[in-house]
Motif scaffolding. Sequence first.
Motif, PDB file in Angstrom:
ATOM      1  N   ASP A 154      25.287  71.959  11.415  1.00 34.90           N
ATOM      2  CA  ASP A 154      26.189  72.570  12.390  1.00 34.90           C
ATOM      3  C   ASP A 154      25.467  72.900  13.686  1.00 34.90           C
ATOM      4  O   ASP A 154      26.043  72.826  14.778  1.00 34.90           O
ATOM      5  CB  ASP A 154      26.847  73.815  11.800  1.00 34.90           C
ATOM      6  N   VAL A 155      24.174  73.256  13.597  1.00 30.96           N
ATOM      7  CA  VAL A 155      23.384  73.536  14.802  1.00 30.96           C
ATOM      8  C   VAL A 155      23.249  72.262  15.637  1.00 30.96           C
ATOM      9  O   VAL A 155      23.425  72.271  16.861  1.00 30.96           O
ATOM     10  CB  VAL A 155      22.005  74.097  14.424  1.00 30.96           C
ATOM     11  N   VAL A 156      22.935  71.147  14.970  1.00 36.10           N
ATOM     12  CA  VAL A 156      22.754  69.870  15.677  1.00 36.10           C
ATOM     13  C   VAL A 156      24.050  69.463  16.351  1.00 36.10           C
ATOM     14  O   VAL A 156      24.069  69.103  17.546  1.00 36.10           O
ATOM     15  CB  VAL A 156      22.296  68.778  14.693  1.00 36.10           C
ATOM     16  N   ARG A 157      25.155  69.508  15.623  1.00 34.71           N
ATOM     17  CA  ARG A 157      26.406  69.010  16.176  1.00 34.71           C
ATOM     18  C   ARG A 157      26.926  69.933  17.283  1.00 34.71           C
ATOM     19  O   ARG A 157      27.464  69.467  18.284  1.00 34.71           O
ATOM     20  CB  ARG A 157      27.434  68.860  15.062  1.00 34.71           C
ATOM     21  N   THR A 158      26.747  71.224  17.107  1.00 30.38           N
ATOM     22  CA  THR A 158      27.182  72.163  18.139  1.00 30.38           C
ATOM     23  C   THR A 158      26.384  71.952  19.419  1.00 30.38           C
ATOM     24  O   THR A 158      26.951  71.942  20.529  1.00 30.38           O
ATOM     25  CB  THR A 158      27.028  73.609  17.647  1.00 30.38           C
ATOM     26  N   PHE A 159      25.085  71.778  19.277  1.00 24.58           N
ATOM     27  CA  PHE A 159      24.247  71.566  20.460  1.00 24.58           C
ATOM     28  C   PHE A 159      24.622  70.246  21.135  1.00 24.58           C
ATOM     29  O   PHE A 159      24.736  70.177  22.371  1.00 24.58           O
ATOM     30  CB  PHE A 159      22.768  71.552  20.058  1.00 24.58           C
ATOM     31  N   ALA A 160      24.825  69.188  20.355  1.00 23.11           N
ATOM     32  CA  ALA A 160      25.183  67.896  20.927  1.00 23.11           C
ATOM     33  C   ALA A 160      26.523  67.987  21.651  1.00 23.11           C
ATOM     34  O   ALA A 160      26.698  67.431  22.749  1.00 23.11           O
ATOM     35  CB  ALA A 160      25.242  66.836  19.835  1.00 23.11           C
TER      36      ALA A 160
ATOM     37  N   LEU B 161      20.694  75.060  27.697  1.00 24.51           N
ATOM     38  CA  LEU B 161      21.475  75.043  26.461  1.00 24.51           C
ATOM     39  C   LEU B 161      20.639  75.505  25.267  1.00 24.51           C
ATOM     40  O   LEU B 161      21.146  76.192  24.372  1.00 24.51           O
ATOM     41  CB  LEU B 161      21.998  73.629  26.195  1.00 24.51           C
ATOM     42  N   ALA B 162      19.375  75.147  25.277  1.00 16.44           N
ATOM     43  CA  ALA B 162      18.497  75.557  24.185  1.00 16.44           C
ATOM     44  C   ALA B 162      18.444  77.076  24.083  1.00 16.44           C
ATOM     45  O   ALA B 162      18.474  77.645  22.988  1.00 16.44           O
ATOM     46  CB  ALA B 162      17.100  74.967  24.385  1.00 16.44           C
ATOM     47  N   ALA B 163      18.346  77.721  25.226  1.00 10.96           N
ATOM     48  CA  ALA B 163      18.222  79.183  25.243  1.00 10.96           C
ATOM     49  C   ALA B 163      19.461  79.861  24.674  1.00 10.96           C
ATOM     50  O   ALA B 163      19.376  80.945  24.080  1.00 10.96           O
ATOM     51  CB  ALA B 163      17.953  79.656  26.662  1.00 10.96           C
ATOM     52  N   THR B 164      20.622  79.228  24.849  1.00 14.97           N
ATOM     53  CA  THR B 164      21.868  79.847  24.375  1.00 14.97           C
ATOM     54  C   THR B 164      22.284  79.369  22.986  1.00 14.97           C
ATOM     55  O   THR B 164      23.314  79.809  22.467  1.00 14.97           O
ATOM     56  CB  THR B 164      23.010  79.548  25.378  1.00 14.97           C
ATOM     57  N   HIS B 165      21.503  78.473  22.407  1.00 17.69           N
ATOM     58  CA  HIS B 165      21.860  77.952  21.082  1.00 17.69           C
ATOM     59  C   HIS B 165      20.768  78.197  20.054  1.00 17.69           C
ATOM     60  O   HIS B 165      20.649  77.494  19.051  1.00 17.69           O
ATOM     61  CB  HIS B 165      22.173  76.460  21.161  1.00 17.69           C
TER      62      HIS B 165
ATOM     63  N   ILE C 145      12.155  74.391  22.317  1.00 19.40           N
ATOM     64  CA  ILE C 145      12.749  73.445  23.259  1.00 19.40           C
ATOM     65  C   ILE C 145      12.462  72.011  22.835  1.00 19.40           C
ATOM     66  O   ILE C 145      13.237  71.097  23.096  1.00 19.40           O
ATOM     67  CB  ILE C 145      12.214  73.720  24.692  1.00 19.40           C
ATOM     68  N   ARG C 146      11.334  71.815  22.134  1.00 16.92           N
ATOM     69  CA  ARG C 146      10.993  70.461  21.666  1.00 16.92           C
ATOM     70  C   ARG C 146      12.039  69.965  20.678  1.00 16.92           C
ATOM     71  O   ARG C 146      12.501  68.814  20.776  1.00 16.92           O
ATOM     72  CB  ARG C 146       9.616  70.478  21.014  1.00 16.92           C
ATOM     73  N   GLU C 147      12.432  70.789  19.715  1.00 19.82           N
ATOM     74  CA  GLU C 147      13.443  70.371  18.750  1.00 19.82           C
ATOM     75  C   GLU C 147      14.808  70.185  19.411  1.00 19.82           C
ATOM     76  O   GLU C 147      15.558  69.270  19.047  1.00 19.82           O
ATOM     77  CB  GLU C 147      13.555  71.391  17.614  1.00 19.82           C
ATOM     78  N   ALA C 148      15.123  71.029  20.394  1.00 18.39           N
ATOM     79  CA  ALA C 148      16.382  70.863  21.119  1.00 18.39           C
ATOM     80  C   ALA C 148      16.401  69.520  21.848  1.00 18.39           C
ATOM     81  O   ALA C 148      17.414  68.802  21.854  1.00 18.39           O
ATOM     82  CB  ALA C 148      16.572  72.013  22.103  1.00 18.39           C
ATOM     83  N   SER C 149      15.277  69.148  22.474  1.00 16.07           N
ATOM     84  CA  SER C 149      15.184  67.870  23.180  1.00 16.07           C
ATOM     85  C   SER C 149      15.315  66.705  22.207  1.00 16.07           C
ATOM     86  O   SER C 149      15.917  65.670  22.526  1.00 16.07           O
ATOM     87  CB  SER C 149      13.846  67.768  23.907  1.00 16.07           C
ATOM     88  N   GLN C 150      14.778  66.910  20.982  1.00 16.17           N
ATOM     89  CA  GLN C 150      14.840  65.826  20.011  1.00 16.17           C
ATOM     90  C   GLN C 150      16.270  65.518  19.588  1.00 16.17           C
ATOM     91  O   GLN C 150      16.584  64.383  19.225  1.00 16.17           O
ATOM     92  CB  GLN C 150      13.986  66.150  18.776  1.00 16.17           C
ATOM     93  N   ILE C 151      17.139  66.527  19.608  1.00 10.86           N
ATOM     94  CA  ILE C 151      18.549  66.278  19.290  1.00 10.86           C
ATOM     95  C   ILE C 151      19.117  65.255  20.263  1.00 10.86           C
ATOM     96  O   ILE C 151      19.779  64.277  19.872  1.00 10.86           O
ATOM     97  CB  ILE C 151      19.362  67.590  19.329  1.00 10.86           C
TER      98      ILE C 151
ATOM     99  N   ARG D 169      27.142  58.335  23.073  1.00  3.00           N
ATOM    100  CA  ARG D 169      26.176  58.517  21.986  1.00  3.00           C
ATOM    101  C   ARG D 169      26.071  59.983  21.571  1.00  3.00           C
ATOM    102  O   ARG D 169      25.991  60.286  20.368  1.00  3.00           O
ATOM    103  CB  ARG D 169      24.811  57.963  22.409  1.00  3.00           C
ATOM    104  N   VAL D 170      26.058  60.876  22.543  1.00  2.00           N
ATOM    105  CA  VAL D 170      25.949  62.299  22.225  1.00  2.00           C
ATOM    106  C   VAL D 170      27.203  62.771  21.477  1.00  2.00           C
ATOM    107  O   VAL D 170      27.118  63.524  20.498  1.00  2.00           O
ATOM    108  CB  VAL D 170      25.717  63.120  23.501  1.00  2.00           C
ATOM    109  N   ARG D 171      28.356  62.319  21.913  1.00  2.00           N
ATOM    110  CA  ARG D 171      29.597  62.738  21.265  1.00  2.00           C
ATOM    111  C   ARG D 171      29.723  62.160  19.858  1.00  2.00           C
ATOM    112  O   ARG D 171      30.341  62.783  18.977  1.00  2.00           O
ATOM    113  CB  ARG D 171      30.788  62.349  22.124  1.00  2.00           C
ATOM    114  N   ALA D 172      29.169  60.974  19.638  1.00  2.00           N
ATOM    115  CA  ALA D 172      29.175  60.420  18.277  1.00  2.00           C
ATOM    116  C   ALA D 172      28.381  61.313  17.340  1.00  2.00           C
ATOM    117  O   ALA D 172      28.778  61.539  16.190  1.00  2.00           O
ATOM    118  CB  ALA D 172      28.587  59.016  18.290  1.00  2.00           C
ATOM    119  N   LEU D 173      27.264  61.843  17.817  1.00  2.00           N
ATOM    120  CA  LEU D 173      26.469  62.756  17.001  1.00  2.00           C
ATOM    121  C   LEU D 173      27.225  64.060  16.774  1.00  2.00           C
ATOM    122  O   LEU D 173      27.223  64.616  15.672  1.00  2.00           O
ATOM    123  CB  LEU D 173      25.126  63.034  17.689  1.00  2.00           C
ATOM    124  N   ALA D 174      27.898  64.543  17.816  1.00  3.13           N
ATOM    125  CA  ALA D 174      28.631  65.809  17.706  1.00  3.13           C
ATOM    126  C   ALA D 174      29.807  65.698  16.743  1.00  3.13           C
ATOM    127  O   ALA D 174      30.103  66.635  15.989  1.00  3.13           O
ATOM    128  CB  ALA D 174      29.116  66.245  19.083  1.00  3.13           C
TER     129      ALA D 174
END
Length: 551
Positions: A454-460, A483-487, A507-513, A542-547
Amino acid sequence: MLSNLLIDSLFPADLPEPAEWDRRFPPRELPAGARTVRFCPSPTGPLHIGGIYVAMIDRNLADTSGGRYVVRIEDTDQSREVPGVKEQFQRAFEYFGLLPDESDFAGGDYGPYLQSARETIYLSHIRDLMRRRLAYPCFATREELAEMTAQQQAAKVPTGYYGEWAIWRDAPHKRVEAALAEGRPYVVRFRAEAAAGERVSFVDAIRGRIEFDANRNDVVVLKSSDQSPRLPTYHFAHAVDDHLMRVNLVLRADEWLSSVPVHHQLFDALGFERIEYAHVAPLLKQVGGGKRKLSKRKDPEASVDFYLREGYPAEPVLYFLRGLINGRLAEMPQSEALAATIRLDQCGVSGALVDMVKLGGLCADHIATMPAASVLAAVTDWAERYDAELAKILAAETDLALRALTVERDGHPNPRKDLQKWSDFRPVYGFFFPELFPLVNDLADTPLAKLPADVVRTFAAAFGDAYQPLIDSQEWFNQIRSLAATHGFAGSPQEYKANPGAYHGSIREASQIVRVALTGSTRSPDLYAVAMALGADEVLRRVRALADGQG
């Protein structure tokens, strides 16, 4: 002793005399010191990379001396000829820029350049040797020869057809006539005159003076009379061909070193001037703690087809091969080494190691210097032959391909070295093309699986909703940072490490998403540059497909 009348009856009545061939193929009019060299592949299998090695030296010697480089196909062993191999030779010569001055496909005044088309020439010279009692028919069967070899081995004497073992050498002429009258198949053997224990020496252009036992074997010079066309063995054919093509330097593998004594005997018997030989050391492969010859049967990289099929660029392969000739060429920049004159006296004699890791590095260095348009042209040429699907995509998506290849390349201080060969393009750059990129929507098999789904999809989803294709790279990346700071992601790896329970990651993991959504991997070129190459619509797709995905 057979009469000339009987000897002549064994050959076509209209066979020219040897002098006629010398008249048709006179000495070449070339500058003093010019090298006429030849490369002679056999179509019994694909060309070995060692063949390109020798042909490269041949081409250089001819060019730098004002000489001629000839390709002659040695196809006398027609029972083992592999269909399509002759065409592979031409592809290989074209790819590596080693097209000959004269060949079956290039033409020339000293042909034919297929040995199978030179039967009449050979027969003229065989008949001449027989008339001069320097060659004779031998009716020994395979079974008789095998029994002879067994007897020699039991007696612990050298094996071969010589002296008392040469059972047809001095056979009574009536016995020979009777065998001929019966129609028994026969070969023609050369009458060697060397005495037991006699030694001979010669100067090799690479190895210097070498000494061998003189040849005592009555070697076969013309194959069995029940074959058509009636073709000679390599020993005899190369002597006649090299003389009539006016070759004055022969480069060949060192496995032929021990044959020089018999070849010199043939040149002398035929009345030809001896030719200078240069025997090249073999190409080797590291196997465990030792080395062995590079083998087409065991090693894919031994075949030239491997380099064409994988798409190794020709220039660095030639540069690599030149470095195997002599270390001084390996120390030069590629352009200088490729333009340098090759000196035979500086060639190694102990064998050179084909290090594919080193070759891959040279190829990567070379491709990194090429502009994107040149890389695309080369990949397209390769794909049109070896990857039809990719060729079709590149033709339809030329602009996208150029944008992809420009990433961290054109004008970059440290251009990417992610391509070693053209077949690498699909696995390295395939993610740029929608037709080749499977959208990431199932997290189970991705590097993102360690994060809550849910974290990955919400961020995406949030990234897609707020995304702007900003031109400034720092401003573009700040979209991820904010976005990373708020998620629930820390602003830096250090901050996350200090209090890991408070965050999903840094921030590294957020960028990896975002990176995995766009490229399918956590390792890719600069993320901003990738997004710019893809374009806003594809980034959002691509981002929306992940979301929106399930898993």
